[in-house]
Write a protein that holds these residues in place. Structure first.
Motif, mmCIF file in Angstrom:
data_model
loop_
_atom_site.group_PDB
_atom_site.id
_atom_site.type_symbol
_atom_site.label_atom_id
_atom_site.label_comp_id
_atom_site.label_asym_id
_atom_site.label_seq_id
_atom_site.Cartn_x
_atom_site.Cartn_y
_atom_site.Cartn_z
ATOM 1 N N THR A 166 -2.273 -1.427 -3.549
ATOM 2 C CA THR A 166 -3.232 -0.353 -3.297
ATOM 3 C C THR A 166 -2.474 0.954 -3.488
ATOM 4 O O THR A 166 -1.543 1.245 -2.730
ATOM 5 C CB THR A 166 -3.801 -0.461 -1.873
ATOM 6 N N ILE A 202 0.853 -1.197 0.000
ATOM 7 C CA ILE A 202 0.000 0.000 0.000
ATOM 8 C C ILE A 202 0.885 1.242 0.000
ATOM 9 O O ILE A 202 1.684 1.453 0.921
ATOM 10 C CB ILE A 202 -0.889 0.034 1.274
ATOM 11 N N ALA A 249 -9.778 1.328 0.187
ATOM 12 C CA ALA A 249 -9.126 0.010 0.077
ATOM 13 C C ALA A 249 -7.875 -0.076 0.946
ATOM 14 O O ALA A 249 -7.481 -1.165 1.368
ATOM 15 C CB ALA A 249 -8.759 -0.258 -1.371
ATOM 16 N N PHE A 258 -5.975 -1.807 -6.211
ATOM 17 C CA PHE A 258 -7.053 -1.053 -5.574
ATOM 18 C C PHE A 258 -6.603 0.406 -5.487
ATOM 19 O O PHE A 258 -5.401 0.692 -5.479
ATOM 20 C CB PHE A 258 -7.350 -1.623 -4.184
#
Ligand SMILES: O=P(O)(O)OC[C@H]1O[C@](O)(CO)[C@@H](O)[C@@H]1O
Length: 448
Positions: free
Chosen positions: A178, A142, A213, A198
């Motif tokens: 993400t 992420i 997300a 995402f």
């Protein structure tokens, strides 16, 4: 349905109703800036409507990906730092078992979850690789920017481990990225390798992204109910957006902390009485620290875990420099009950508590401490959370986000940027010898 409640009745000796009336006007003006999207940083207000206006198609894809990870992985590694890390961890620790990763598989039924990319420690990362061992695992990397050094290093190492174990193609099926919908190194890599991606929306900053997300995929993998999380946030949004000041807990919290700040209180201590709240405190520190600490202004956000820290930091809070106020988070009803039993011989002197449950003792500690700290000239505010559930955690996230928007505008800063965090990065890149930083490197080396 009950709700998150803000209670400042214990500050009676510190602030007057006139002061609240004056600050009410400022809070209303700040709310208008926020809701009309006419204040500083107004291109980062996507979080305001998220609980209602989130991407429903992506939400279903998150649940599907979570089910796949639950099925094919014994371990999920969540790679991220700051807002790309703390929300997920706060939620998983708040909602799931206190010893989640250590539970026997048949009791947990979902993958162990570990975090990486939130430091540059080789000892930590090597330890994590040892824990994963040769078990099946997946990675959720992420990063909104896709260029943050800490997660980028961790991802490189974990990606290599995945590719060695499964081969490049199968590894790609175990990596979930993400990130920004169009830009950044991670997005480019994800498109090239075919990772499922995402989106961190353009108008949602990292520290406001837990309900995208960024938070939702790891939270869903842990088995928590993300529909309820969003439903609670939607209640928080409705109450924050629609209630007048007198009924508006988020506005009141923003107003009262600014009154105390203007009276010289430069530190806010967020206290909890539940170990599962620890990372909510960490998440809150980033939210308030990055939003308000700028232009040489702001309230320094600190957090303590009680009663643990009453045996360390308690001395300072009770008796040290009078620079702080305290915001106590109370969980009104405990999920578990443990009763203290009578012993024949009362050697530890605890028989007077026989028949009482631990929640009663914890509650007496909370109230006793609250009064002691108030008597020690630390104004105490209370945030009451009805239960340890997805719904109320969603509402709590929204409550704090909305309040910091208002509070930042009252303070006179842009609550939605973070220019200060770039300074350490520039120096680190120069010292690392990153191309483009040659001049700065020479200067810094002279100073070392
Ligand atoms: O998601 P990214 O772009 O990796 O950023 C992570 C974190 O780093 C910061 O930009 C600070 O360096 C935070 O604001 C953010 O939450």
């Amino acid at each position: 349905m009950d709700k998150i409640k803000f209670d400042y009745s214990k500050t009676a000796g510190f602030i007057s109703s006139n002061e609240v009336l004056y600050m009410k006007k400022l809070a209303e003006d700040a709310k208008k800036l926020l809701v009309d999207k006419s204040g500083a940083g107004n291109d980062f207000l996507g979080w305001i409507d998220l609980p209602e206006a989130y991407d429903k198609e992506e939400f279903e894809r998150i649940k599907k990906a979570a089910r796949k990870i639950q099925k094919d992985s014994e371990v999920l590694v969540v790679i991220g730092i700051g807002g790309s890390y703390l929300g997920a961890r706060a939620a998983i620790e708040f909602l799931r078992h206190s010893f989640y990763n250590n539970l026997p598989k048949e009791l947990r039924r979902t993958p162990e979850i570990y975090y990486a990319g939130n430091s540059i420690s080789s000892t930590y990362l090597k330890g994590l690789l040892d824990v994963i061992g040769d078990r099946d695992f997946s990675v959720n990397v992420i990063s909104k920017s896709g260029t943050t050094t800490e997660p980028a290093i961790a991802f490189r190492i974990l990606k290599k481990r995945l590719e060695e174990k499964y081969g490049r193609k199968e590894a790609a099926g175990r990596i979930y990225a993400t990130t920004d919908k169009a830009r950044g190194a991670l997005k480019v890599l994800a498109s090239e390798e075919g990772y499922e991606t995402f989106v961190v929306p353009d108008d949602v900053g990292g520290r406001f992204s837990v309900l995208t997300a960024v938070g939702l995929l790891p939270i869903a993998v842990s088995g928590a109910d993300i529909d309820q999380l969003m439903a609670g946030a939607a209640q928080g949004r409705k109450l924050a957006m629609e209630s007048e000041f007198e009924e508006n807990d988020a506005m009141q919290y923003a107003a009262v902390r600014n009154i105390l700040h203007r009276k010289g209180k430069s530190v806010e201590v967020l206290s909890n009485y539940e170990p599962f709240m620890h990372y909510v405190g960490e998440w809150w520190k980033q939210l308030y620290g990055e939003s308000e600490g700028k232009d040489q202004k702001g309230i320094f956000p600190a957090a303590v875990d009680l009663t643990t820290d009453l045996h360390s930091m308690g001395q300072f809070i009770q008796d040290g420099a009078r620079i702080m106020f305290e915001t106590v988070i109370e969980i009104e009803s405990s999920r578990e009950e443990l009763v203290i039993e009578e012993e024949k011989v009362d050697l530890d002197g605890l028989n007077y508590l026989a028949g009482k449950n631990m929640e009663f003792v914890n509650n007496c500690a909370l109230n006793g401490t609250l009064m002691a700290h108030t008597d020690g000239n630390v104004p105490n505010l209370l945030v009451k959370v009805p239960q340890q559930t997805e719904f109320y955690l969603g509402e709590l996230f929204y409550f704090f986000e909305f309040a910091v928007g208002i509070s930042g505008y009252i303070l006179g800063v842009n609550p939605f940027d973070q220019p200060g965090v770039e300074s350490y990065k520039k120096n680190m890149f120069a010292l690392l010898g990153k191309p483009g930083y040659e001049d700065a490197r020479e200067e810094l080396l002279k100073r070392l």
